[in-house]
Write an enzyme that holds these catalytic residues in place. Sequence first.
Site, mmCIF file in Angstrom:
data_model
loop_
_atom_site.group_PDB
_atom_site.id
_atom_site.type_symbol
_atom_site.label_atom_id
_atom_site.label_comp_id
_atom_site.label_asym_id
_atom_site.label_seq_id
_atom_site.Cartn_x
_atom_site.Cartn_y
_atom_site.Cartn_z
ATOM 1 N N HIS A 147 19.640 12.105 -46.120
ATOM 2 C CA HIS A 147 19.918 11.273 -47.293
ATOM 3 C C HIS A 147 19.187 9.957 -47.087
ATOM 4 C CE1 HIS A 147 23.091 9.194 -44.913
ATOM 5 N NE2 HIS A 147 23.466 10.411 -44.547
ATOM 6 N N HIS B 254 27.239 4.232 -42.688
ATOM 7 C CA HIS B 254 28.073 3.685 -41.611
ATOM 8 C C HIS B 254 28.392 2.215 -41.869
ATOM 9 C CE1 HIS B 254 27.478 7.260 -39.092
ATOM 10 N NE2 HIS B 254 28.268 6.718 -38.189
#
Length: 519
Positions: free
Chosen positions: A401, A408
């Site tokens: 992606h 994160h």
Amino acid sequence: MSIMKNDEKDERKSYEIGPVKAKIRRKQSASIREEAAEFQEDRPLPPHPCNGDEELYSNKIGNYSKGLPHNSLGEVDPKAYEAYMKALKTGDPVNFETIPLGGVVKLTNPQGAYAFDLAGPDSHHLGMIAPPDFSSAWEAGEMAELYWQALTRDVPFADFGTSPHSKAAASDLSSFSDFRGPKVGGMVTTENLFRGNTPGDLVGPYISQFLWKDIPHGATTMVQRYRTTVAGDDHMTTYKEWLDIQNGLSPAALNIFDPTPRYIRNGRDLGEWVHRDFTFQAFLAACLILLGFGQSALDLANPYLSSATQIGFVTFGGPHVLDFVVRSARSALEASWFQKWLVHRRLRPEEFGGRVHNHLTGAASYPINSELLQSEAVSKVFNTFGSYLLPMAYPEGCPTHTSYPAGHACIAGAGVTMLKAFSNESFVIPNPVEASADGLSLLPYSGTPLTIGGELNKLAANIALGRDTAGVHWRSDGIEGLKLGESVAIGILKDYKDTYNEDFCGFSLTKFDGKAITI
């Protein structure tokens, strides 16, 4: 059989006590939900700027295309990119099934970009600045930092002050005209090398206490020694390996693991931690550690700190904090996925490394900023690995992606913001520690006192920028992702602020930019 009247049925079924009956409560509940929805709907719509690379370069060298078919230069097949864009523009599930892939690896959930949520701001209702463009000095500085993070993966953070590698990294990064990492007197030093920009990031050890201290975990205690990989376990340093991975083939090699679990002591350990973690793992652990500190670590506005007869539980207690930390994670990912797929489609650092390699070997000519091409970082990588590719900590390289913002980082921004909203940020963490250079033990830390607020900010930076250490993200992916996640959490807190019975003056916290707010 006797037949009861309707009012007799209602009387027999309803035994609740309290300030309002069920019918009134139902209206109050609906009103709270409607007001929250109206508040979100009435907010100004933000702009969604991009860096312009996709329009500027017809061969899409500035955009993410990993997993699609590529030519020998690692440039994406135009028809495949066109199909990929058609699917994103239409949102039609059928069109996603027609995207040509170059190998066996699939794209990661682009349709997640269209999901709605029922609490907090809609993913499309939050904005970000545009990331650096392909040819900019800003991009050059970020790529140089990534090369140096790869070169120093095995240097213990405790040795940054004496290591010639970390000294060289600080000196080289100081020469870039638009490097946006922390500086002292305009210079990158070994004390602020690879750190975040938020309050507390520059105080004490590189790693947050919340990644070192034991975790109270129900009926047991978890010691934070983790599996890591061996020194020198670097990948994607040959061109064939790089090109195969860009085409979506499975990696030819696997990580080699250290048989001894260790406390996080260097970039390799941190990179492997954020390779294997689940979405909210770090913030769940931090929450459990915080709750173990006792009431003095709770936010001073907690209504139960002054109660003579009650303690918090469902509201303003452990279950409340744990729930908010966890529920914010998916919402943060939704906001991230919208920006990743439907706004920016920024290329990953490993893709940019292929551009640098092909440019410097004469296979292609790309508008890469000369500050990077002439840097010590680039020459050092070539002398060490024999190519200009970015050495990766993971055999598979980055996920499938796009890069901006980092998922994160968005989760970190949201989780840490939730924790700050329930915590006394000025509380000094007792018995602070730091990992030994070999990662086998924790040593007492006796420097500047470390506070909850500062160490939560540091935790957010560790998780966001730890992905940079592995080579899969840029600094701006992390720094701007933290801000996006923070906005998600603040929006959720706003939606919930009127749902409590207690006398409560609002959630107070310090944002990543240092501004104190009350919600």
